[in-house]
Design a protein around this motif. Sequence first.
Motif, PDB file in Angstrom:
ATOM      1  N   CYS A 114       0.824  -1.201   0.000  1.00  0.00           N
ATOM      2  CA  CYS A 114       0.000   0.000   0.000  1.00  0.00           C
ATOM      3  C   CYS A 114       0.865   1.259   0.000  1.00  0.00           C
ATOM      4  N   SER A 115       0.275   2.367  -0.398  1.00  0.00           N
ATOM      5  CA  SER A 115       0.951   3.649  -0.307  1.00  0.00           C
ATOM      6  C   SER A 115       1.219   3.953   1.159  1.00  0.00           C
ATOM      7  N   GLY A 116       2.467   4.291   1.496  1.00  0.00           N
ATOM      8  CA  GLY A 116       2.809   4.527   2.898  1.00  0.00           C
ATOM      9  C   GLY A 116       2.933   3.263   3.708  1.00  0.00           C
ATOM     10  N   ILE A 155     -10.629   5.675  -5.244  1.00  0.00           N
ATOM     11  CA  ILE A 155     -10.521   5.031  -3.933  1.00  0.00           C
ATOM     12  C   ILE A 155      -9.660   3.787  -4.094  1.00  0.00           C
ATOM     13  N   TRP A 156      -8.463   3.795  -3.484  1.00  0.00           N
ATOM     14  CA  TRP A 156      -7.586   2.625  -3.523  1.00  0.00           C
ATOM     15  C   TRP A 156      -7.880   1.755  -2.305  1.00  0.00           C
ATOM     16  N   TYR A 157      -7.972   0.434  -2.513  1.00  0.00           N
ATOM     17  CA  TYR A 157      -8.409  -0.470  -1.452  1.00  0.00           C
ATOM     18  C   TYR A 157      -7.869  -1.864  -1.707  1.00  0.00           C
ATOM     19  N   THR A 158      -8.039  -2.760  -0.732  1.00  0.00           N
ATOM     20  CA  THR A 158      -7.740  -4.183  -0.903  1.00  0.00           C
ATOM     21  C   THR A 158      -8.971  -4.988  -0.501  1.00  0.00           C
ATOM     22  N   ASN A 159      -9.192  -6.127  -1.178  1.00  0.00           N
ATOM     23  CA  ASN A 159     -10.369  -6.951  -0.891  1.00  0.00           C
ATOM     24  C   ASN A 159     -10.172  -8.342  -1.478  1.00  0.00           C
ATOM     25  N   ALA A 160     -10.209  -9.362  -0.639  1.00  0.00           N
ATOM     26  CA  ALA A 160     -10.070 -10.736  -1.109  1.00  0.00           C
ATOM     27  C   ALA A 160     -11.413 -11.415  -1.351  1.00  0.00           C
ATOM     28  N   ASP A 161     -12.526 -10.757  -0.978  1.00  0.00           N
ATOM     29  CA  ASP A 161     -13.857 -11.312  -1.209  1.00  0.00           C
ATOM     30  C   ASP A 161     -14.299 -11.054  -2.644  1.00  0.00           C
ATOM     31  N   PRO A 162     -15.343 -11.765  -3.117  1.00  0.00           N
ATOM     32  CA  PRO A 162     -15.872 -11.458  -4.448  1.00  0.00           C
ATOM     33  C   PRO A 162     -16.308  -9.999  -4.574  1.00  0.00           C
ATOM     34  N   ASP A 164     -10.593  -2.981   2.985  1.00  0.00           N
ATOM     35  CA  ASP A 164      -9.526  -2.255   3.675  1.00  0.00           C
ATOM     36  C   ASP A 164      -9.100  -1.097   2.784  1.00  0.00           C
ATOM     37  N   PHE A 165      -8.948   0.111   3.360  1.00  0.00           N
ATOM     38  CA  PHE A 165      -8.706   1.322   2.574  1.00  0.00           C
ATOM     39  C   PHE A 165      -7.232   1.719   2.611  1.00  0.00           C
ATOM     40  N   ASP A 166      -6.695   2.035   1.431  1.00  0.00           N
ATOM     41  CA  ASP A 166      -5.309   2.500   1.309  1.00  0.00           C
ATOM     42  C   ASP A 166      -5.253   4.023   1.266  1.00  0.00           C
ATOM     43  N   ARG A 167      -5.937   4.643   0.293  1.00  0.00           N
ATOM     44  CA  ARG A 167      -5.909   6.097   0.158  1.00  0.00           C
ATOM     45  C   ARG A 167      -7.005   6.511  -0.808  1.00  0.00           C
TER      46      ARG A 167
END
Length: 909
Positions: A485-487, A518-525, A582-585
């Motif tokens: 992620c950024s930072g 909106i940058w984010y991560t997600n392992a769900d569908p 989960d939110f990155d930036r």
Amino acid sequence: MCAHPSISTLAVFPDKIMQRPGFPLIGLIVFGGVALGLAALAGASNLPEQNIISSSSLQPRAATHETRAGLRGVIQFPNVNEVTARIETVSSAPTPTRSSFMATWDSVSGAKSYLLDVSTSNSFSSYVDGYYNLDVGDVNGRAVTGLNPGTTYYYRVRPYTVAGAGGYSNVMTATTAILTGLIINPTFDSSILNNPNSLAIQAMINRAIAIYESLFSDPITVQILFRYSTTAPDGTPLPPDVLSESLSVGYTLPWNDFISALRAHATTSNDNTANASLPGSPLSTNIVPSSGNGRAVGLDTPPAMFPDGHVGQGGPYDGIVTLNSAQPFQFTRPPSSGSFDAQSGTEHEIDEIMGLGSQLSTTGTDLRPQDLFSWSSPGVRNLTSSGTRYFSIDAGANDIVDFNQDPSGDLGDWLSEPCPQTHPYVQNAFGCPGQFSDVSATSPEGINLDVIGYGLGNAPAPCPTYEAESGTLTGSAVIQNCPTCSGEHKVGYVGNNSGTLQFNNVTANTTDRYVVTIWYTNADPVRYALLSVNGSSGTPVSFPSTGSFQTVGFVQRTVTLNAGSNNTLEFYNPIIGSWAPDFDRIGVNCSITPTPTPTPTPTPTPTPTPTPTPTGVPGVTTNPATNVASFSATLNGAVNPHGLSTTVHFEYGTTTNYGSMTASQTKTGNTNQNVSANISGLTANTTYHFRIVATNSAGTTRGSDRTFTTLSATGAPVVITNPATLIASFTATLHGLLDPHGLSTNVHFEYGTTTNYGSMTASQTKTGNTYQNASANISGLTANTTYHFRIVATNSAGTRRGSDMVFTTLAATGPPVVRTDPATNVASHSATLNSIVDPHGLSTSVHFQYGTSTSYGSNTASQNLSGNTYQHASANVTGLSGSTTYHFRVVATNSAGTTHGSDKTFTTP
């Protein structure tokens, strides 16, 4: 002189829509007054459907455009066999785009394939998701996609020979384009990646993308899936004369909403001239831009297309481009006199996905943006297919290019001369072999894209971004480590009616609508959140899977911000058991004069040198639970064994002391692998904690804690309508998913040619508290007809109806439809090859091709099938070699053509 060379037909968005089988129109649904997607039913299924209604405000729609090949007197296309093209050489890698680059390397003697690593670190301490030990086959290059602008990437390869993996090459670098602006992010499916000409095809597509990114400054990303196949994305064979096909997403918007946004986002002299010619009163009730076109003018029109071409909430693509591999395409220039230029065809279909096209090629009355600039003479509009009609941006004073009025071609394309053409424009309705051109700032296509909402000109400099970890967190929300992620941090555990994340001091130059990334991560569908701007009521945002909680992706939405630096954006999810990503930036588009940055010079390919394979403690990620019912659930996670044999299990219980664990599983390798376990014996209406645990000889790693809440013991059924399959001329199979919710439940399907349905399948009885598949075969249908259907379930607590879905039956006769199925009975020297075939109303000969490569080399005996239903076809093969990988596919031929199934493999023991 040429006969009609290329016919384009378009089936567009509004009212009556021409669709391929399996392209349902799925709108939003409202959950508790909040618009969410169907996947929210699983995340909040304790409130099954009592507050769910259909939304008519913004429904994504599917469009199909086909470019056809003519010249039947010059070039013959007797069937849908894939053309065996010569292997084309790529003399140099194309310049990196903002989201991709071409990795290239020299051949190594004896290599059967190459393993590719890509990283943002020259020490390869981490990897770009999907690019670690990636087996790219026996090729000398691969397009690396889904990257960030202005970033230096490092890559290396190692050959794989009969003796195993060799040593790594020296590290090579590439830097993506740094200026912000339009990004076209390509995804290449297996039909390209497994093709012998894969490198040339990928390079050609990247060259086309680079043209658009150099022309347009819009701070949006257009997501396109590219294919090279004889079938449409849903498996339907392309007609023999089709050169290429594009599927795209569009939205039916109120006239004033789009026109106001178009006027407000004028950035060029073309825009100012064109806007002065816009009518003072509506020419149609609505206007239908493509999803990318809507975002370009600041409207909230997200991607919505899935890889099989159907449209629905959370679909990752704005469109799909398919080049017909049965046609004589050339991927390098100049094309020979007998070949069609693949890049011109690709640009034509990209134009369609970006928004070109006319209402005249549809059965609806709502205009497309292109129709705003259709004239017959100065001051006189022409919105009909009669008389002269041309593209003009100054109220008809100057004719830029004539529109096609030949109904055998697309009415949104340009009028075409006989071959060879003086002006072989990209968007000509009829194309010629041996000729080519590109979209440019002064071409009719470039000007048209400019005035319908895209911004021609220099791209703006990078805009400020706002880190999630610098925001205001409440409830369960926490800052977590995230090396990708950024930072190197992100904020997780937002949602569950607890955690919130607010970005503060967001700046806007003026009070206006802005695109927020909106940058984010997600392992769900898919996951969901509500977005509140400056304290307003939250609006829903869906976040498709990024593949893991360490892989960063992004979505874009349009919001209204106030002038100044006091804007706030807050994310939350009020549904218990339903989590946001989960939110990155975040970043907000702006308009600052850009600083030019030189294009980096590629590093030459060095000689491979050995490097040992890394090993270490396992890496793990706890992913959200799925199929949560009253007494059962499925726990999910991911593990990277890091080169060592690793045992994996889940701990779970009603507290973070857990107390129960699932059976252990063993995983090996150096890639992230999904892990799941079904658990039962749970208590209804209870919150459970769980985490993944993995152990190898280097140590033990425990994943983060997650929770889910089981449903009540009994209640109304929970239902989801799933896409129909095995669609033939007169039959189909309907599918749905059902949780009886503890009560005896009757389930059936309603179907018919309208949403009044009129027919229903026999009732089935389901019991229990787990999700169960329900299906029904239907017959007696009419060929070439669109049908609607939905699942309906009733128990003593109520009746629930699934969303409407559609399918279209095949024509009464046509080329066979085939599917290659996995091999069975695989032994050291024999195997059984399997498939299903619909003869499509004609006597059909079926056989399998097989061999140790995709050149195959061996054939089974032919079988004869007839009828209009899907039938199993199999063949036993013998004389195989032990410990060998074999390729195979089904091939079926009738008087309407030949169809090849997809390639599959098996390995003998």
